[in-house]
Write an enzyme that holds these catalytic residues in place. Structure first.
Site, mmCIF file in Angstrom:
data_model
loop_
_atom_site.group_PDB
_atom_site.id
_atom_site.type_symbol
_atom_site.label_atom_id
_atom_site.label_comp_id
_atom_site.label_asym_id
_atom_site.label_seq_id
_atom_site.Cartn_x
_atom_site.Cartn_y
_atom_site.Cartn_z
ATOM 1 N NE ARG A 105 -2.380 1.553 3.703
ATOM 2 C CZ ARG A 105 -3.181 2.021 4.655
ATOM 3 N NH1 ARG A 105 -4.492 1.895 4.539
ATOM 4 N NH2 ARG A 105 -2.678 2.555 5.739
ATOM 5 C CB THR A 109 -1.806 7.049 -3.854
ATOM 6 O OG1 THR A 109 -1.269 5.721 -3.742
ATOM 7 C CG2 THR A 109 -0.776 7.952 -4.506
ATOM 8 C CG ASP A 201 2.478 -1.990 8.877
ATOM 9 O OD1 ASP A 201 2.440 -1.151 7.966
ATOM 10 O OD2 ASP A 201 2.706 -3.208 8.684
ATOM 11 C CG ASP A 204 6.199 -2.484 9.724
ATOM 12 O OD1 ASP A 204 6.832 -3.095 8.839
ATOM 13 O OD2 ASP A 204 5.957 -1.271 9.682
#
Ligand SMILES: O=P(O)(O)OC[C@H]1O[C@H](OP(=O)(O)OP(=O)(O)O)[C@H](O)[C@@H]1O
Ligand SMILES: O=c1cc[nH]c(=O)[nH]1
Ligand SMILES: [Mg+2]
Length: 212
Positions: A105, A109, A201, A204
């Site tokens: 991702r 944007t 995340d 991560d």
């Protein structure tokens, strides 16, 4: 028509999800808890698999016993974080084939870039279960489903750990035929399109790459 959204609200799942969300959870704890919850998510995602019968002998007598009726399965991990759900799915169905879709991702944007795609060939005849812990804006999930449909898939399911209402709406509108199985529907997305309260995340946390 939306086929279904299933929230796996079993107390064990909800307890484990709370432990996993905590920022103090180590990489190792995160992995272990994602695996454990993944087993329950897979159990729900595959609840409608058809059964046939075979004759077996128990130590007591002969019986007609239920067995999976040969529906072939493919588990598709959306890299990287989807790999955290792949292990438990393969524990449930060790004979399943495995596909991978690499999507990253773009944090500006919010659109995914595809960097890898490899799935087994006979997609059309298989149950295709897409795995990604996070359904945030839904852009990655919509792309993953489209890629697998473009490869011929008819029966596609989407398994995640957390879904934002925005992502759920987007995915069900784009692909109303795809059942979604999640452990929770969270409150919202924040200004960076992270799920709130979420878990941060997922990639991560699973791989220990925060700040790398
Ligand atoms: O619904 P969206 O707004 O598209 O966001 C969700 C996506 O973001 C995360 O992946 P990421 O791109 O961070 O890749 P990673 O698994 O390698 O960390 C997550 O695993 C989803 O694939
Ligand atoms: O909250 C979020 C949103 C996107 N991707 C993640 O890993 N977490
Ligand atoms: Mg990530």
């Amino acid at each position: 028509m939306t086929k279904s959204v299933t929230v796996v609200d079993h107390p064990l799942v909800q307890h484990k999800l709370t432990l996993l969300r905590r920022k103090e959870a180590s990489t190792s704890e995160f992995r272990t808890l994602l695996r454990e919850i993944g087993l329950f998510l897979g159990y729900e995602a595959l609840r409608d698999l058809p059964l046939g019968r075979i004759q077996i002998e128990t130590p007591v007598c002969t019986m007609e016993a239920p067995v999976l009726a040969g529906k072939k399965l493919t588990f598709i991990s959306v890299l990287r974080a989807g790999d955290g759900l792949l292990g438990p799915m393969l524990e449930l169905v060790p004979s399943a084939r495995v596909g991978q879709i690499g999507l990253a991702r773009d944090e500006e944007t919010l659109m995914p870039t595809k960097y890898f795609f490899k799935v087994p060939q006979d997609t059309a005849s298989r149950v295709n279960v897409i795995l990604d812990p996070m359904l945030a804006t839904g852009h990655s999930a919509i792309r993953a489903v489209q890629e697998i449909k473009d490869a011929g898939a008819k029966d596609v399911r989407f398994v995640c750990l957390l879904a934002a209402p925005e992502g759920l709406k987007a995915l069900t509108e784009a692909h109303p035929d795809v059942p979604i199985i999640t452990a929770a529907i969270d409150e919202k997305l924040n200004e960076k399109a992270y799920i709130v309260p979420g878990l941060g995340d997922a990639g991560d946390r699973l791989f220990g790459t925060k700040g790398v």
